[in-house]
Design an enzyme around this catalytic site. Sequence first.
Site, PDB file in Angstrom:
ATOM      1  N   ASP A   4     -14.343  34.186 -23.715  1.00  0.00           N
ATOM      2  CA  ASP A   4     -13.661  34.598 -22.490  1.00  0.00           C
ATOM      3  C   ASP A   4     -14.244  33.825 -21.309  1.00  0.00           C
ATOM      4  O   ASP A   4     -15.472  33.654 -21.207  1.00  0.00           O
ATOM      5  CB  ASP A   4     -13.828  36.098 -22.273  1.00  0.00           C
ATOM      6  CG  ASP A   4     -12.886  36.629 -21.207  1.00  0.00           C
ATOM      7  OD1 ASP A   4     -11.728  36.164 -21.143  1.00  0.00           O
ATOM      8  OD2 ASP A   4     -13.292  37.509 -20.439  1.00  0.00           O
TER       9      ASP A   4
ATOM     10  N   HIS B  23     -10.207  35.627  -8.145  1.00  0.00           N
ATOM     11  CA  HIS B  23     -10.955  36.720  -8.771  1.00  0.00           C
ATOM     12  C   HIS B  23     -12.457  36.524  -8.587  1.00  0.00           C
ATOM     13  O   HIS B  23     -13.169  37.451  -8.174  1.00  0.00           O
ATOM     14  CB  HIS B  23     -10.615  36.791 -10.259  1.00  0.00           C
ATOM     15  CG  HIS B  23     -11.444  37.764 -11.031  1.00  0.00           C
ATOM     16  ND1 HIS B  23     -11.316  39.127 -10.922  1.00  0.00           N
ATOM     17  CD2 HIS B  23     -12.453  37.556 -11.945  1.00  0.00           C
ATOM     18  CE1 HIS B  23     -12.185  39.728 -11.718  1.00  0.00           C
ATOM     19  NE2 HIS B  23     -12.886  38.798 -12.356  1.00  0.00           N
TER      20      HIS B  23
ATOM     21  N   ARG C 295     -22.258  39.936  -3.567  1.00  0.00           N
ATOM     22  CA  ARG C 295     -23.231  39.022  -2.946  1.00  0.00           C
ATOM     23  C   ARG C 295     -22.882  38.627  -1.515  1.00  0.00           C
ATOM     24  O   ARG C 295     -23.630  37.900  -0.880  1.00  0.00           O
ATOM     25  CB  ARG C 295     -23.361  37.746  -3.797  1.00  0.00           C
ATOM     26  CG  ARG C 295     -23.952  37.971  -5.171  1.00  0.00           C
ATOM     27  CD  ARG C 295     -24.125  36.672  -5.925  1.00  0.00           C
ATOM     28  NE  ARG C 295     -22.842  36.000  -6.194  1.00  0.00           N
ATOM     29  CZ  ARG C 295     -22.071  36.277  -7.242  1.00  0.00           C
ATOM     30  NH1 ARG C 295     -22.445  37.196  -8.112  1.00  0.00           N
ATOM     31  NH2 ARG C 295     -20.942  35.636  -7.423  1.00  0.00           N
TER      32      ARG C 295
ATOM     33  N   GLU D  77      -8.347  43.637 -17.222  1.00  0.00           N
ATOM     34  CA  GLU D  77      -8.288  42.316 -16.617  1.00  0.00           C
ATOM     35  C   GLU D  77      -7.041  41.610 -17.140  1.00  0.00           C
ATOM     36  O   GLU D  77      -6.850  41.478 -18.357  1.00  0.00           O
ATOM     37  CB  GLU D  77      -9.543  41.487 -16.934  1.00  0.00           C
ATOM     38  CG  GLU D  77     -10.783  42.016 -16.237  1.00  0.00           C
ATOM     39  CD  GLU D  77     -11.976  41.071 -16.343  1.00  0.00           C
ATOM     40  OE1 GLU D  77     -11.870  40.037 -17.036  1.00  0.00           O
ATOM     41  OE2 GLU D  77     -13.014  41.380 -15.741  1.00  0.00           O
TER      42      GLU D  77
ATOM     43  N   GLU E 268      -5.113  38.594 -18.134  1.00  0.00           N
ATOM     44  CA  GLU E 268      -5.454  37.240 -18.549  1.00  0.00           C
ATOM     45  C   GLU E 268      -4.362  36.662 -19.446  1.00  0.00           C
ATOM     46  O   GLU E 268      -3.497  37.381 -19.950  1.00  0.00           O
ATOM     47  CB  GLU E 268      -6.791  37.221 -19.316  1.00  0.00           C
ATOM     48  CG  GLU E 268      -7.974  37.770 -18.538  1.00  0.00           C
ATOM     49  CD  GLU E 268      -9.306  37.489 -19.200  1.00  0.00           C
ATOM     50  OE1 GLU E 268      -9.368  36.547 -20.025  1.00  0.00           O
ATOM     51  OE2 GLU E 268     -10.277  38.203 -18.901  1.00  0.00           O
TER      52      GLU E 268
ATOM     53  N   ASP F   3      -8.476  42.003 -21.068  1.00  0.00           N
ATOM     54  CA  ASP F   3      -9.916  42.064 -21.335  1.00  0.00           C
ATOM     55  C   ASP F   3     -10.457  43.376 -20.758  1.00  0.00           C
ATOM     56  O   ASP F   3     -10.865  43.436 -19.602  1.00  0.00           O
ATOM     57  CB  ASP F   3     -10.595  40.851 -20.687  1.00  0.00           C
ATOM     58  CG  ASP F   3     -12.101  40.886 -20.804  1.00  0.00           C
ATOM     59  OD1 ASP F   3     -12.602  41.482 -21.775  1.00  0.00           O
ATOM     60  OD2 ASP F   3     -12.785  40.324 -19.929  1.00  0.00           O
TER      61      ASP F   3
ATOM     62  N   ARG G 255     -17.072  48.599 -16.193  1.00  0.00           N
ATOM     63  CA  ARG G 255     -17.751  48.002 -15.041  1.00  0.00           C
ATOM     64  C   ARG G 255     -19.144  48.577 -14.794  1.00  0.00           C
ATOM     65  O   ARG G 255     -20.053  47.849 -14.349  1.00  0.00           O
ATOM     66  CB  ARG G 255     -16.897  48.184 -13.779  1.00  0.00           C
ATOM     67  CG  ARG G 255     -15.521  47.543 -13.846  1.00  0.00           C
ATOM     68  CD  ARG G 255     -15.598  46.046 -14.055  1.00  0.00           C
ATOM     69  NE  ARG G 255     -14.266  45.433 -13.982  1.00  0.00           N
ATOM     70  CZ  ARG G 255     -14.025  44.169 -14.251  1.00  0.00           C
ATOM     71  NH1 ARG G 255     -15.002  43.373 -14.656  1.00  0.00           N
ATOM     72  NH2 ARG G 255     -12.802  43.693 -14.145  1.00  0.00           N
TER      73      ARG G 255
ATOM     74  N   GLN H 129     -21.391  47.148 -17.392  1.00  0.00           N
ATOM     75  CA  GLN H 129     -21.569  45.730 -17.058  1.00  0.00           C
ATOM     76  C   GLN H 129     -22.590  45.542 -15.930  1.00  0.00           C
ATOM     77  O   GLN H 129     -23.436  44.642 -15.983  1.00  0.00           O
ATOM     78  CB  GLN H 129     -20.219  45.133 -16.651  1.00  0.00           C
ATOM     79  CG  GLN H 129     -20.236  43.639 -16.381  1.00  0.00           C
ATOM     80  CD  GLN H 129     -18.848  43.103 -16.059  1.00  0.00           C
ATOM     81  OE1 GLN H 129     -17.871  43.857 -15.997  1.00  0.00           O
ATOM     82  NE2 GLN H 129     -18.752  41.808 -15.851  1.00  0.00           N
TER      83      GLN H 129
ATOM     84  N   TYR I 207     -25.695  43.095 -17.218  1.00  0.00           N
ATOM     85  CA  TYR I 207     -25.269  41.689 -17.219  1.00  0.00           C
ATOM     86  C   TYR I 207     -26.365  40.700 -16.838  1.00  0.00           C
ATOM     87  O   TYR I 207     -26.257  39.505 -17.139  1.00  0.00           O
ATOM     88  CB  TYR I 207     -24.040  41.501 -16.313  1.00  0.00           C
ATOM     89  CG  TYR I 207     -24.331  41.328 -14.849  1.00  0.00           C
ATOM     90  CD1 TYR I 207     -24.312  40.058 -14.274  1.00  0.00           C
ATOM     91  CD2 TYR I 207     -24.595  42.421 -14.025  1.00  0.00           C
ATOM     92  CE1 TYR I 207     -24.556  39.890 -12.922  1.00  0.00           C
ATOM     93  CE2 TYR I 207     -24.838  42.262 -12.685  1.00  0.00           C
ATOM     94  CZ  TYR I 207     -24.814  41.000 -12.126  1.00  0.00           C
ATOM     95  OH  TYR I 207     -25.062  40.840 -10.783  1.00  0.00           O
TER      96      TYR I 207
ATOM     97  N   LYS J 192     -17.937  44.415 -22.532  1.00  0.00           N
ATOM     98  CA  LYS J 192     -16.721  43.699 -22.898  1.00  0.00           C
ATOM     99  C   LYS J 192     -16.395  43.835 -24.388  1.00  0.00           C
ATOM    100  O   LYS J 192     -15.480  43.173 -24.874  1.00  0.00           O
ATOM    101  CB  LYS J 192     -16.898  42.212 -22.571  1.00  0.00           C
ATOM    102  CG  LYS J 192     -17.149  41.921 -21.098  1.00  0.00           C
ATOM    103  CD  LYS J 192     -15.879  42.019 -20.288  1.00  0.00           C
ATOM    104  CE  LYS J 192     -16.054  41.451 -18.900  1.00  0.00           C
ATOM    105  NZ  LYS J 192     -14.774  41.336 -18.191  1.00  0.00           N
TER     106      LYS J 192
ATOM    107  N   THR K 136      -9.753  36.516 -15.468  1.00  0.00           N
ATOM    108  CA  THR K 136      -8.804  37.311 -14.684  1.00  0.00           C
ATOM    109  C   THR K 136      -7.971  36.424 -13.773  1.00  0.00           C
ATOM    110  O   THR K 136      -8.496  35.566 -13.064  1.00  0.00           O
ATOM    111  CB  THR K 136      -9.541  38.361 -13.853  1.00  0.00           C
ATOM    112  OG1 THR K 136     -10.353  39.153 -14.727  1.00  0.00           O
ATOM    113  CG2 THR K 136      -8.568  39.279 -13.135  1.00  0.00           C
TER     114      THR K 136
ATOM    115  N   GLU L 276     -10.926  44.652  -8.290  1.00  0.00           N
ATOM    116  CA  GLU L 276     -10.509  43.942  -7.074  1.00  0.00           C
ATOM    117  C   GLU L 276      -9.512  44.755  -6.253  1.00  0.00           C
ATOM    118  O   GLU L 276      -9.622  44.829  -5.027  1.00  0.00           O
ATOM    119  CB  GLU L 276      -9.838  42.626  -7.441  1.00  0.00           C
ATOM    120  CG  GLU L 276     -10.706  41.579  -8.069  1.00  0.00           C
ATOM    121  CD  GLU L 276      -9.851  40.392  -8.467  1.00  0.00           C
ATOM    122  OE1 GLU L 276      -9.571  39.553  -7.588  1.00  0.00           O
ATOM    123  OE2 GLU L 276      -9.445  40.316  -9.632  1.00  0.00           O
TER     124      GLU L 276
END
Length: 419
Positions: free
Chosen positions: A126, A133, A142, A199, A201, A231, A235, A238, A242, A251, A347, A361
Amino acid sequence: MPLTKSWVDSANTPDTDFPLNNLPYGAFVAEDGEQHCGVAIGDMILDVTALEADGVLAVPEEEEVFFFGDWTEFMALGPDVWAGFRAAITELLAEDYPDPQGLTRYLVPQVGTRMRLPFTVAEYTDFYAGKHHATNVGTMFRGPENALPPNWLSIPIGYNGRASSVQVSGTDVRRPWGQLKAPDADLPVFAPCKRFDIELEMGAIVGQPSEGPVTVQEADDMIFGYVLLNDWSARDIQAWEYQPLGPFQAKATATTISPWIVPKAALEPFRCDTPERERPLLDYLAEPGPMLYDIALEVGLAPEGKDETVISRTNYREMYYSAAQQLAHHTTSGCPMNVGDLLGSGTISGPEKHQRGALLEITWGGKEPITLDTGETRNFVEDGDSLTLRGAAIGEGFRVGFGSCTAQVLPALEDPYKR
């Protein structure tokens, strides 16, 4: 390119996903209980396994390619065979075919027919290749000044997922358990996911193997066709897991794909360029021509027993990296690619809020819930919700579509470790 007409009347309506221009490949459960290969035409399925068994249709110099009801063996035969087979099926189903009555017994109604995975998924990778995205997610976590990682504009970022997670549309998805850590907590807990997400895709299916690095053009030649791909993403799991190695259990719950593989040949009229580059790519990622496709996409969410709300509309042309670039990059280390490898695009989101391809999002991390047409609100996916992806390339009076890619979310199991 205009609509090409078929003697199957339902294939000539402007709202069908499956005109003669398309002819996608799927697998279904036949009346005898066995899995068969089929080609979608209008609201019907042409039973390719039965055609082969009766000697009506054959792949040159091959025997029983479709006996097991799976397209993997056919994919391995290569682009020349793909093209010849497509031409033969087109001739059988074309408006001017001399004996359509002789083929009607090979037609199966799509409604009420159980679909299966159309190929054996060898490996699943993936990517994270949609700029809108990646910018949105990076901004959330961030800030806008550091939204994209330093490498993002130079490299198609991806991770190796689980082939065993891939399932066909119509298969339920159960909310996963995992380690979750609240921002104000010192330690994690083991609990059901609270921020389950989707997601939007596209998936590219590799139809030819490689043993070393390939060019973007060679990679494009290796691609057999495309599917819609959801997908599913936990969250909160994750967020805790991650760093430093990226997605893992978040995932691994499920990856839902559409039941129909739209062959690359059907999408040729809809090729388009990737976006203008913000900085030059390295030479090995150079594209010899248009490598994306103009495919309109949407996501629908329906609470259990209630009407659906379309929560996103976007287009595959929004991707920053094409599937051919992703595949070419995947081979740079010498990593062998196999027949049946599946590449998730990442995504697909557009620049506007209504074009975002994930609830993460759309709701901005759950802080801006959306209101459905039913009056209910959603931050993330709730138990009982059905999520449906749809997509089609729009031609002159016809559409080349993928059918629905749908799954309903079931509640988490009772604590799986209390036995």
